[in-house]
Design a protein around this motif. Structure first.
Motif, PDB file in Angstrom:
ATOM      1  N   GLU A  63     -34.562  -2.003   5.300  1.00  0.00           N
ATOM      2  CA  GLU A  63     -34.984  -0.936   4.402  1.00  0.00           C
ATOM      3  C   GLU A  63     -33.747  -0.186   3.931  1.00  0.00           C
ATOM      4  N   THR A  66     -34.003   5.500   4.027  1.00  0.00           N
ATOM      5  CA  THR A  66     -34.933   5.841   5.109  1.00  0.00           C
ATOM      6  C   THR A  66     -35.721   7.104   4.820  1.00  0.00           C
ATOM      7  N   GLY A  69     -38.410   8.483   7.295  1.00  0.00           N
ATOM      8  CA  GLY A  69     -38.921   7.399   8.127  1.00  0.00           C
ATOM      9  C   GLY A  69     -40.382   7.078   7.913  1.00  0.00           C
ATOM     10  N   THR A  72     -40.691   3.549   6.903  1.00  0.00           N
ATOM     11  CA  THR A  72     -40.151   2.796   8.040  1.00  0.00           C
ATOM     12  C   THR A  72     -41.233   2.562   9.088  1.00  0.00           C
ATOM     13  N   THR A  87     -32.837   0.150   9.052  1.00  0.00           N
ATOM     14  CA  THR A  87     -33.016   1.048   7.915  1.00  0.00           C
ATOM     15  C   THR A  87     -31.737   1.851   7.677  1.00  0.00           C
ATOM     16  N   GLU A  89     -29.646   4.943   5.833  1.00  0.00           N
ATOM     17  CA  GLU A  89     -29.807   6.282   5.268  1.00  0.00           C
ATOM     18  C   GLU A  89     -28.446   6.947   5.099  1.00  0.00           C
ATOM     19  N   ALA A  98     -35.832  11.365  10.515  1.00  0.00           N
ATOM     20  CA  ALA A  98     -36.462  10.042  10.624  1.00  0.00           C
ATOM     21  C   ALA A  98     -36.461   9.558  12.064  1.00  0.00           C
ATOM     22  N   ILE A 113     -31.609   2.739  12.963  1.00  0.00           N
ATOM     23  CA  ILE A 113     -31.180   3.551  11.823  1.00  0.00           C
ATOM     24  C   ILE A 113     -29.664   3.512  11.735  1.00  0.00           C
TER      25      ILE A 113
END
Length: 222
Positions: A63, A66, A69, A72, A87, A89, A98, A113
């Motif tokens: 992803e 983010t 989230g 997500t 993900t 970000e 998130a 993340i």
């Protein structure tokens, strides 16, 4: 037709087909409390992402973007045990919100993340051999969409799905004279998809609680 009607229909779809979900509702509240932009997908769109991931039998999802989230969580819920969402970000404060939302959802073991701009984190994923991903969801800054597509092709395999969100820009995507950087980025994204022989792609306009928008859908071919 009006925004009120679009929102009412989305509310009906969600009430009919999506059970109440305290975890996702809390994620949205935390996003609002943190002053984050309301760029998350609508609940029925989140469910659509989950279904796409399940349809393609995804085990590894990337992803790009983010935010809090929310999407997500939808994607991670689609994955079997041992599956993973990576993900990306750019904003550290957003990433922290998130992280809390994902932990509350009980999905921390399925989500990684990475904080940093996609231009920096995507090359690292390639260098690490992190791919191939079965599904990639591109939902970040639109001027960088061409860059995200380029790296996505390096991180996928034949059969992988690439979804691009927010591609209609309230209809401005059809204007070749637009000077809006977001529109220019999305139009270049479409040009690159059209010219890429490895992709079979389409795009759809949507209306709903998030307004007038749409998404692109592509499959990587052999």
């Amino acid at each position: 037709m009006s925004q009120a009607v679009w929102s009412a229909v989305d509310a009906y779809f969600s009430a009919s087909l999506l059970p109440e979900d305290p975890v996702l509702e809390a994620a949205l509240r935390d996003s609002d409390a943190a002053g984050m932009p309301s760029h998350h997908v609508a609940p029925n769109q989140g469910k659509l992402l989950q279904l796409f991931a399940q349809m393609c039998g995804a085990r590894r999802v990337l992803e790009i973007g983010t935010l809090a989230g929310y999407s997500t969580i939808w994607l991670a819920r689609a994955l079997p045990e041992g599956g993973k969402v990576v993900t990306l970000e750019a904003n550290p404060q957003h990433a922290e919100v998130a992280r809390r939302n994902i932990e509350r959802a009980g999905l921390a073991h399925k989500v990684e993340i990475r904080v940093g701009k996609g231009a920096e984190t995507l090359p690292l994923l390639v260098a690490e051999g992190a791919g191939p991903f079965d599904l990639i969801f591109i939902d970040a800054d639109k001027p960088s969409n061409p860059l995200y597509l380029d790296w996505s092709l390096k991180l996928t395999r034949p059969g992988s799905v690439i979804i691009g969100d927010n591609v209609v820009r309230n209809g401005a995507v059809a204007d070749p004279t637009s000077e809006d950087a977001n529109v220019i980025g999305v139009r270049r994204f479409f040009e690159l998809m059209a010219a890429e022989p490895r992709l079979s792609a389409t795009a759809l306009q949507t209306v709903g609680s998030k307004g007038y928008d749409g998404f692109s859908l592509a499959i990587v071919q052999g």
